[in-house]
Structures are given as C-alpha cells and as structure tokens.
Design a protein around this motif. Structure first.
Motif, mmCIF file in Angstrom:
data_model
loop_
_atom_site.group_PDB
_atom_site.id
_atom_site.type_symbol
_atom_site.label_atom_id
_atom_site.label_comp_id
_atom_site.label_asym_id
_atom_site.label_seq_id
_atom_site.Cartn_x
_atom_site.Cartn_y
_atom_site.Cartn_z
ATOM 1 N N VAL A 60 0.853 -1.189 0.000
ATOM 2 C CA VAL A 60 0.000 0.000 0.000
ATOM 3 C C VAL A 60 0.887 1.237 0.000
ATOM 4 O O VAL A 60 1.779 1.378 0.834
ATOM 5 N N MET A 61 0.664 2.103 -0.970
ATOM 6 C CA MET A 61 1.367 3.384 -1.014
ATOM 7 C C MET A 61 0.514 4.460 -0.348
ATOM 8 O O MET A 61 1.000 5.211 0.485
ATOM 9 N N THR A 62 -0.762 4.533 -0.745
ATOM 10 C CA THR A 62 -1.697 5.473 -0.129
ATOM 11 C C THR A 62 -3.079 4.841 -0.043
ATOM 12 O O THR A 62 -3.466 4.034 -0.879
ATOM 13 N N LEU A 63 -3.798 5.231 0.981
ATOM 14 C CA LEU A 63 -5.202 4.856 1.152
ATOM 15 C C LEU A 63 -5.883 6.121 1.643
ATOM 16 O O LEU A 63 -5.826 6.457 2.827
ATOM 17 N N ASN A 64 -6.479 6.848 0.695
ATOM 18 C CA ASN A 64 -7.005 8.175 0.983
ATOM 19 C C ASN A 64 -8.521 8.231 0.910
ATOM 20 O O ASN A 64 -9.120 7.672 -0.009
ATOM 21 N N PRO A 65 -9.140 8.950 1.856
ATOM 22 C CA PRO A 65 -10.587 9.164 1.766
ATOM 23 C C PRO A 65 -10.905 10.041 0.562
ATOM 24 O O PRO A 65 -10.151 10.955 0.230
#
Length: 77
Positions: A60-65
């Motif tokens: 995972v690099m980013t997990l953004n809302p």
C-alpha cells in the motif's frame, strides 16, 4: 458512523484489499496494474465512505478518503 482503515496504510496490497472487503467495502473502480502500480476505488455503501487505494509492488502506497465528486473525475474501469 465511519469505518477505520488507517491501520491498512503500511500493509500489503492483498491484505488491505481483503480487509476492506471484510469491513464492508466493495471495489467499484480500478485501473489495470501497470509497472507494478495499481489504483482502485472502494465504497462502503452502509457508511457512504469512499477510499482510493494506490499500491506499488504489492504494498500500500496510499489509502485516501475521497468523495463521490472525486469519483466523477477519476477515469478508469
């Protein structure tokens, strides 16, 4: 009520995807993987939460809302 996902930020891509599903999210859009990178959108229809998951080489690099408006600007499958 919202579902917490910040613990997935440092996980493997497969674990994050499994956990998103376990927490009530459904993958609604994705870009086919290219050069080890992938990009997908997830929705929890119960809480109306959107997240964009970006992975690289199985991590995972980013997990953004995100919002439903963001989804309209996101072009993919």
């Amino acid at each position: 009520m919202s579902v917490e996902v910040s613990d997935l930020n440092s996980s493997t891509a497969s674990y994050a995807e499994q956990q998103l599903q376990a927490r009530g999210f459904t993958q609604i859009r994705s870009i086919p993987p290219s050069n080890g990178f992938s990009n997908s959108w997830w929705l929890n229809s119960r809480t109306n939460q959107y997240f964009q998951l970006e992975t690289a080489n199985g991590k995972v690099m980013t997990l953004n809302p995100r919002t439903s408006q963001d989804l309209l600007r996101f072009r993919c499958n």
